[in-house]
Every structure is written in C-alpha cells, then in structure tokens.
Design a protein around this motif. Structure first.
Motif, mmCIF file in Angstrom:
data_model
loop_
_atom_site.group_PDB
_atom_site.id
_atom_site.type_symbol
_atom_site.label_atom_id
_atom_site.label_comp_id
_atom_site.label_asym_id
_atom_site.label_seq_id
_atom_site.Cartn_x
_atom_site.Cartn_y
_atom_site.Cartn_z
ATOM 1 N N ALA A 25 -9.751 -107.762 24.862
ATOM 2 C CA ALA A 25 -10.617 -108.934 24.969
ATOM 3 C C ALA A 25 -9.877 -110.129 24.383
ATOM 4 O O ALA A 25 -9.084 -109.982 23.452
ATOM 5 N N ARG A 64 -23.215 -109.546 16.825
ATOM 6 C CA ARG A 64 -23.603 -110.117 18.120
ATOM 7 C C ARG A 64 -23.911 -111.611 18.001
ATOM 8 O O ARG A 64 -23.567 -112.391 18.880
ATOM 9 N N SER A 67 -20.593 -113.267 17.663
ATOM 10 C CA SER A 67 -19.571 -112.751 18.592
ATOM 11 C C SER A 67 -18.289 -112.385 17.856
ATOM 12 O O SER A 67 -17.183 -112.678 18.299
ATOM 13 N N GLU A 89 -14.631 -113.875 23.046
ATOM 14 C CA GLU A 89 -15.385 -114.585 24.067
ATOM 15 C C GLU A 89 -16.252 -113.612 24.869
ATOM 16 O O GLU A 89 -17.442 -113.815 25.027
ATOM 17 N N THR A 90 -15.640 -112.573 25.381
ATOM 18 C CA THR A 90 -16.349 -111.537 26.128
ATOM 19 C C THR A 90 -15.743 -110.200 25.716
ATOM 20 O O THR A 90 -14.633 -109.873 26.146
ATOM 21 N N GLY A 92 -16.368 -107.099 26.494
ATOM 22 C CA GLY A 92 -16.166 -106.104 27.554
ATOM 23 C C GLY A 92 -16.191 -104.685 27.036
ATOM 24 O O GLY A 92 -17.024 -104.327 26.208
#
Length: 168
Positions: A25, A64, A67, A89-90, A92
C-alpha cells in the motif's frame, strides 16, 4: 502506482533472495508499506528501507479513524520499543496479510501468573515459512520486575515447560 495500461504496478522493494511482494500500500510522502512471506517492508521515497522479519513483529494495529498502520517490533525489557507508523491512503490487502503473517509467526504464547494479578507471557516465534529456529521472548505485565528472583524462576520454569509443550 499505475503502469502504462492503468494497472497497479508492484513497487520497487529490495527483497531478500527468493522473496516477492504479496501485498502493498502507498503511504503519505511516497512511502510504501509492503509484505512478503518472510518480512514486512517500509520503503521511503528517500533513505534506507526497513526490513522487519515477521517473527520480530510484536503487534500490528490499524487505526481506521486516522488511516494509520502501527507496527511494533519485539523489544528488550527496559528499552524503548520501536514502533513504525505509516498513514496509508488505501490499505487494500496489506492489513489482512500483516495480520496473517504475524499470527503465523507465533508458535506458542502463554501467560504465567507470578502474583495474584500480574505475571509474564512466554512467547515462541519463528519465521512463518519455518526456515529458522524458534526464538523465545518474555513479555512482562506492568509492575513485574524481571530482575526479581521469584520472577526469574517463574520465567525459567515457564520457558522449560513451553519448550517441552512445543516439542523443542
């Protein structure tokens, strides 16, 4: 990181021989967090990358709301524990892979009471690919002094029992 045809391309990570990136990520500032079967990697846009074998990861937590992935290294009693933090960012598949690899590195974990409310944990870890001997660690509850002779005797007995139970 997108390739020529819009596909996601695997980042450049200096891997040990025989390793390949299984999940990764992108983080803030160009940082890349990646994982192989053997280790967790942090690759900054500049500077040296960090390679942390899974058996050297004490815990990994995902916040969460922020992030943020926090990866704590197995430490030494009385020394400041190294914690790596990366804003992703994401995330995954990286989070699930980190959880699975850290869990796979634990051979045995057992809490041993020393007093009515406090004790120590004996933890046996090895590389999740099974190519290294088990390494044994103690984690002490708050207020437990590892230099106390009673604690040392309890730790030695717990380690002997853990090795026997694990067949080692």
């Amino acid at each position: 990181m997108r390739g020529r045809f819009g596909r996601r391309t695997t980042p450049e990570v200096a891997l040990a021989p025989g390793e390949r990136v299984l999940a990764w990520a992108e983080g803030a500032g160009g940082l890349v967090a990646a994982g192989s079967r053997q280790a967790f990697y942090l690759v900054p846009s500049e500077g040296d990358q960090v390679r942390l074998p899974w058996e050297q990861v004490e815990a990994a937590d995902w916040d969460r709301d922020e992030s943020t992935l926090r990866v704590a290294e197995v430490g030494t009693w009385g020394e400041r524990r190294v914690v790596h933090e990366v804003v992703l960012e994401t995330p995954g598949d990286l989070l699930a892979m980190v959880r699975e690899r850290v869990t796979a590195s634990i051979v045995l974990q057992r809490h041993i009471p020393v007093t009515a409310r406090r004790g120590l944990r004996v933890v046996g870890r090895r590389s999740p690919v099974g190519d290294a001997p088990v390494e044994w660690f103690f984690e002490y509850d708050a207020g437990v002094d590892p230099d106390d002779p009673t604690v040392r005797l309890a730790a030695e007995a717990a380690l002997d029992q853990a090795r026997s139970d694990a067949g080692l």
